[in-house]
Design a protein around this motif. Structure first.
Motif, PDB file in Angstrom:
ATOM      1  N   TRP A 249       0.841  -1.205   0.000  1.00 61.62           N
ATOM      2  CA  TRP A 249       0.000   0.000   0.000  1.00 61.62           C
ATOM      3  C   TRP A 249       0.873   1.250   0.000  1.00 61.62           C
ATOM      4  O   TRP A 249       0.674   2.174  -0.787  1.00 61.62           O
ATOM      5  CB  TRP A 249      -0.930   0.010   1.210  1.00 61.62           C
ATOM      6  CG  TRP A 249      -1.516   1.367   1.460  1.00 61.62           C
ATOM      7  CD1 TRP A 249      -1.056   2.325   2.311  1.00 61.62           C
ATOM      8  CD2 TRP A 249      -2.661   1.942   0.816  1.00 61.62           C
ATOM      9  NE1 TRP A 249      -1.829   3.441   2.248  1.00 61.62           N
ATOM     10  CE2 TRP A 249      -2.832   3.247   1.326  1.00 61.62           C
ATOM     11  CE3 TRP A 249      -3.552   1.493  -0.144  1.00 61.62           C
ATOM     12  CZ2 TRP A 249      -3.847   4.080   0.923  1.00 61.62           C
ATOM     13  CZ3 TRP A 249      -4.576   2.340  -0.542  1.00 61.62           C
ATOM     14  CH2 TRP A 249      -4.722   3.616  -0.013  1.00 61.62           C
TER      15      TRP A 249
ATOM     16  N   HIS B  34       0.907   4.160  -2.740  1.00 61.77           N
ATOM     17  CA  HIS B  34       0.202   5.393  -2.367  1.00 61.77           C
ATOM     18  C   HIS B  34       1.044   6.388  -1.574  1.00 61.77           C
ATOM     19  O   HIS B  34       0.580   7.510  -1.330  1.00 61.77           O
ATOM     20  CB  HIS B  34      -1.052   5.044  -1.558  1.00 61.77           C
ATOM     21  CG  HIS B  34      -2.045   4.250  -2.334  1.00 61.77           C
ATOM     22  ND1 HIS B  34      -2.963   4.816  -3.164  1.00 61.77           N
ATOM     23  CD2 HIS B  34      -2.244   2.909  -2.420  1.00 61.77           C
ATOM     24  CE1 HIS B  34      -3.702   3.870  -3.728  1.00 61.77           C
ATOM     25  NE2 HIS B  34      -3.277   2.697  -3.292  1.00 61.77           N
TER      26      HIS B  34
ATOM     27  N   ASP C  23      -5.341   9.117   2.796  1.00 57.78           N
ATOM     28  CA  ASP C  23      -6.502   8.913   1.929  1.00 57.78           C
ATOM     29  C   ASP C  23      -7.346   7.817   2.571  1.00 57.78           C
ATOM     30  O   ASP C  23      -7.279   6.655   2.180  1.00 57.78           O
ATOM     31  CB  ASP C  23      -6.059   8.526   0.520  1.00 57.78           C
ATOM     32  CG  ASP C  23      -7.231   8.483  -0.459  1.00 57.78           C
ATOM     33  OD1 ASP C  23      -8.393   8.605  -0.007  1.00 57.78           O
ATOM     34  OD2 ASP C  23      -6.989   8.313  -1.673  1.00 57.78           O
TER      35      ASP C  23
END
Length: 161
Positions: free
Chosen positions: A82, A86, A91
């Motif tokens: 992740w 990202h 987020d």
């Protein structure tokens, strides 16, 4: 002029009401309450009052530790994926959707049956000492033991750590 006549029942009710109100107002000053007589005990004091029984051996706990370590490694690897995709930008909506996709499907009926048989086999291995330890941990281990552990660690570990 007519004199005001009050029925005796009303006078008795009024007297009882005034007495009840006075008792209610004066009672806290007259009688010590249970909460005022008990002082709040520290985690150490609560454990001294109800000391732990012999808890689980390392041999009993090791398999669970290995399972937890394997899960932690998997979670760390997934989070690294992740983070690589990202970055560290927040987020929440995207992360929640991604996390939901990482949850495996429910076990099949065959897997659930196998797990049930494992639990049933485990139940047969329980001892009185193990039940006593588990019960003590359920009642006292939720936070008292950990508060005491943290307190002891703070005494042993330098403040900078």
């Amino acid at each position: 002029m007519k004199a005001l006549r009050i029925k005796w029942q009303y006078a008795v009710i009024a007297l009882l009401a005034v007495s009840a109100a006075a008792f209610g107002l004066l009672r806290p000053q007259l009688l010590p309450t249970a909460s005022s007589t008990k002082q709040k005990l520290s985690a150490t004091d609560r454990i001294r009052q109800n000391p732990p029984p012999t808890l689980f051996t390392d041999a009993e706990i090791t398999p669970i530790g290995k399972q937890a370590a394997a899960q932690r490694e998997k979670a760390d690897a997934l989070f690294a994926q992740w983070k690589k995709a990202h970055g560290t930008t927040r987020d929440d909506k995207a992360f929640a959707a991604w996390a939901a996709r990482q949850i495996p499907a429910p076990p099949t009926a065959k897997d659930r049956t196998a797990e049930l048989h494992q639990v049933q086999a485990l139940a047969k291995t329980r001892t009185a000492a193990g039940k006593k330890a588990a019960t003590w941990l359920e009642l006292n281990g939720k936070k008292d033991v950990w508060k005491l552990y943290l307190h002891d660690q703070r005494e042993l570990i330098p403040a900078r750590q």
